[in-house]
Design a protein around this motif. Structure first.
Motif, PDB file in Angstrom:
ATOM      1  N   ASP A  13       0.838  -1.193   0.000  1.00 31.58           N
ATOM      2  CA  ASP A  13       0.000   0.000   0.000  1.00 31.58           C
ATOM      3  C   ASP A  13       0.877   1.249   0.000  1.00 31.58           C
ATOM      4  O   ASP A  13       1.535   1.548   1.000  1.00 31.58           O
ATOM      5  CB  ASP A  13      -0.905   0.005   1.229  1.00 31.58           C
ATOM      6  CG  ASP A  13      -1.821   1.220   1.292  1.00 31.58           C
ATOM      7  OD1 ASP A  13      -1.779   2.045   0.358  1.00 31.58           O
ATOM      8  OD2 ASP A  13      -2.570   1.350   2.279  1.00 31.58           O
ATOM      9  N   LEU A  15       0.187   4.256   0.367  1.00 31.76           N
ATOM     10  CA  LEU A  15      -0.259   5.275   1.318  1.00 31.76           C
ATOM     11  C   LEU A  15      -0.147   4.801   2.761  1.00 31.76           C
ATOM     12  O   LEU A  15      -0.488   5.553   3.682  1.00 31.76           O
ATOM     13  CB  LEU A  15      -1.705   5.680   1.012  1.00 31.76           C
ATOM     14  CG  LEU A  15      -1.940   6.318  -0.358  1.00 31.76           C
ATOM     15  CD1 LEU A  15      -3.414   6.648  -0.542  1.00 31.76           C
ATOM     16  CD2 LEU A  15      -1.086   7.564  -0.533  1.00 31.76           C
ATOM     17  N   PRO A  17       1.386   4.146   6.345  1.00 32.35           N
ATOM     18  CA  PRO A  17       2.361   4.969   7.087  1.00 32.35           C
ATOM     19  C   PRO A  17       3.749   4.335   7.080  1.00 32.35           C
ATOM     20  O   PRO A  17       3.897   3.120   7.159  1.00 32.35           O
ATOM     21  CB  PRO A  17       1.782   5.001   8.506  1.00 32.35           C
ATOM     22  CG  PRO A  17       0.345   4.636   8.363  1.00 32.35           C
ATOM     23  CD  PRO A  17       0.266   3.706   7.190  1.00 32.35           C
ATOM     24  N   ALA A  41       2.583   8.109  -5.455  1.00 32.05           N
ATOM     25  CA  ALA A  41       1.930   8.180  -4.149  1.00 32.05           C
ATOM     26  C   ALA A  41       2.909   7.836  -3.034  1.00 32.05           C
ATOM     27  O   ALA A  41       2.940   8.491  -1.981  1.00 32.05           O
ATOM     28  CB  ALA A  41       0.724   7.250  -4.108  1.00 32.05           C
ATOM     29  N   ARG A  42       3.732   6.801  -3.244  1.00 33.38           N
ATOM     30  CA  ARG A  42       4.696   6.390  -2.212  1.00 33.38           C
ATOM     31  C   ARG A  42       5.761   7.474  -2.020  1.00 33.38           C
ATOM     32  O   ARG A  42       6.125   7.801  -0.881  1.00 33.38           O
ATOM     33  CB  ARG A  42       5.362   5.082  -2.611  1.00 33.38           C
ATOM     34  CG  ARG A  42       6.418   4.577  -1.631  1.00 33.38           C
ATOM     35  CD  ARG A  42       5.869   3.619  -0.626  1.00 33.38           C
ATOM     36  NE  ARG A  42       5.411   2.396  -1.245  1.00 33.38           N
ATOM     37  CZ  ARG A  42       4.898   1.372  -0.563  1.00 33.38           C
ATOM     38  NH1 ARG A  42       4.787   1.436   0.762  1.00 33.38           N
ATOM     39  NH2 ARG A  42       4.478   0.282  -1.185  1.00 33.38           N
ATOM     40  N   ASN A  45       4.307  10.464  -0.260  1.00 33.40           N
ATOM     41  CA  ASN A  45       4.099  10.061   1.129  1.00 33.40           C
ATOM     42  C   ASN A  45       5.409  10.135   1.897  1.00 33.40           C
ATOM     43  O   ASN A  45       5.475  10.670   3.023  1.00 33.40           O
ATOM     44  CB  ASN A  45       3.525   8.638   1.147  1.00 33.40           C
ATOM     45  CG  ASN A  45       3.151   8.155   2.531  1.00 33.40           C
ATOM     46  OD1 ASN A  45       3.047   8.931   3.489  1.00 33.40           O
ATOM     47  ND2 ASN A  45       2.929   6.857   2.655  1.00 33.40           N
ATOM     48  N   ALA A  46       6.480   9.632   1.304  1.00 34.67           N
ATOM     49  CA  ALA A  46       7.787   9.638   1.966  1.00 34.67           C
ATOM     50  C   ALA A  46       8.273  11.072   2.205  1.00 34.67           C
ATOM     51  O   ALA A  46       8.610  11.440   3.344  1.00 34.67           O
ATOM     52  CB  ALA A  46       8.797   8.874   1.118  1.00 34.67           C
ATOM     53  N   SER A  48       6.731  13.787   2.327  1.00 35.22           N
ATOM     54  CA  SER A  48       5.870  14.514   3.263  1.00 35.22           C
ATOM     55  C   SER A  48       6.207  14.209   4.716  1.00 35.22           C
ATOM     56  O   SER A  48       5.768  14.933   5.620  1.00 35.22           O
ATOM     57  CB  SER A  48       4.400  14.163   3.004  1.00 35.22           C
ATOM     58  OG  SER A  48       3.987  14.639   1.749  1.00 35.22           O
ATOM     59  N   HIS A  49       7.008  13.171   4.934  1.00 32.52           N
ATOM     60  CA  HIS A  49       7.419  12.815   6.296  1.00 32.52           C
ATOM     61  C   HIS A  49       8.942  12.887   6.457  1.00 32.52           C
ATOM     62  O   HIS A  49       9.508  12.295   7.389  1.00 32.52           O
ATOM     63  CB  HIS A  49       6.907  11.412   6.638  1.00 32.52           C
ATOM     64  CG  HIS A  49       5.409  11.342   6.718  1.00 32.52           C
ATOM     65  ND1 HIS A  49       4.623  11.082   5.609  1.00 32.52           N
ATOM     66  CD2 HIS A  49       4.552  11.560   7.753  1.00 32.52           C
ATOM     67  CE1 HIS A  49       3.348  11.114   5.966  1.00 32.52           C
ATOM     68  NE2 HIS A  49       3.274  11.397   7.243  1.00 32.52           N
TER      69      HIS A  49
END
Length: 246
Positions: A13, A15, A17, A41-42, A45-46, A48-49
C-alpha cells in the motif's frame, strides 16, 4: 541497550504509514525501511514525512531519514567572492523545467568522488520523470547558449523543496544551479532546501546541520501551505548568472 538491526519491510500500500523517523537506525545513519515501490503516491508520502529513497542497483529500495539533516536556508547559499567575480561577465542563464530528463540523466552519469556507480538507477530516473510529469518534481538548468553546463533537481511539496542531486558539466555549473534555485525560492517565500546528508562541499556552500527533530518540526508547516502543482518554466523565468554575482 543496542537497537535491533531489523528494519521494517513496507507492504504494497503506497499510502501506508512509514515507520516513525525516530525509529531509524544510527548505523547506517537514518535507514528506516526496506521495500515498497517508487510510485508517485509512495514518493510523495515519503517526502511529506522527511523520508527519501537511496539505494544502488541490485539492492532493494531503501528509505532513509538521517539525523542530523543537512538544510540550506534559501537566503543562505554562499558563493565565494572569487566565484562571484567570475560570474560578472558570465553568459550562463538559469531556467527551470526545460530539460528535466537531461538533468537527471547527467546527475546519474556524473562521477562522484569516493562513489562507484550511481544510486540514480533507471527505475529511479523513471520514477522522478513521472513525478515531474505530474508537476511535483522540478529541475533548474544552467545553459551557456544551447549547452547544458549544470543543474539540480528535486521534489516540491507545499513550500518545501527537497533537493535530490546536482551536477556540473563545467566547473561551477552546480553552484550556479543551486544559487539560482535558492534565489527564486527566497523570492517566492520558500525558506528551506533539504540537502539530505552532510558533506563538506555542501557545508562550504552554506548548508547547516539540523537535528532531525528540528527539521521535521520546521517542514511540517511548510508542507501544508498550498502550492501550485505545475511546471515552473514560466514562473521561474530566465535568471542570468550575472545577477548572482552581487
Amino acid at each position: 541497550m543496542r537497537r535491533s538491526l531489523r528494519v521494517p519491510m513496507l507492504d504494497g500500500d503506497p499510502l501506508a504509514p512509514f515507520p516513525p523517523p525516530d525509529s531509524a537506525l544510527r548505523e547506517p545513519d537514518g535507514l528506516l525501511a526496506i521495500g515498497g515501490d517508487l510510485s508517485p503516491a509512495r514518493l510523495l508520502n515519503a517526502y511529506s514525512h522527511g523520508i527519501f529513497p537511496w539505494y544502488s542497483d541490485g539492492q532493494p529500495i531503501l528509505w532513509w531519514s538521517p539525523d542530523p539533516r543537512m538544510v540550506f536556508r534559501s537566503d543562505g547559499v554562499r558563493l565565494s567572492s572569487r566565484f562571484r567575480r567570475g560570474l560578472r561577465h558570465s553568459s550562463w542563464v538559469a531556467r527551470a523545467d526545460t530539460a528535466f530528463a537531461q538533468v537527471i540523466a547527467a546527475c546519474a552519469s556524473t562521477p562522484r568522488e569516493g562513489q562507484h556507480g550511481t544510486w540514480i538507477t533507471e527505475d529511479m530516473q523513471a520514477a522522478y520523470l513521472e513525478l515531474h510529469r505530474l508537476g511535483h518534481a522540478h529541475s533548474v538548468e544552467v545553459f551557456d547558449g544551447a549547452e547544458l553546463v549544470g543543474g539540480i533537481y528535486g521534489v516540491a511539496i507545499g513550500r518545501m523543496f527537497f533537493g535530490e542531486s546536482m551536477f556540473s558539466a563545467r566547473s561551477g555549473g552546480s553552484k550556479v544551479a543551486l544559487a539560482a534555485l535558492a534565489r527564486r525560492l527566497c523570492e517566492w517565500g520558500w525558506p528551506l532546501v533539504d540537502a539530505q546528508v552532510e558533506n563538506g562541499h555542501l557545508v562550504g556552500l552554506g548548508a547547516e546541520s539540523w537535528p532531525r527533530e528540528d527539521f521535521l518540526r520546521r517542514i511540517d508547516g511548510l508542507l501544508h501551505i498550498p502550492g501550485a502543482v505545475d511546471s515552473w518554466t514560466n514562473r521561474f523565468g530566465m535568471l542570468p548568472a550575472t545577477l548572482l554575482a552581487a
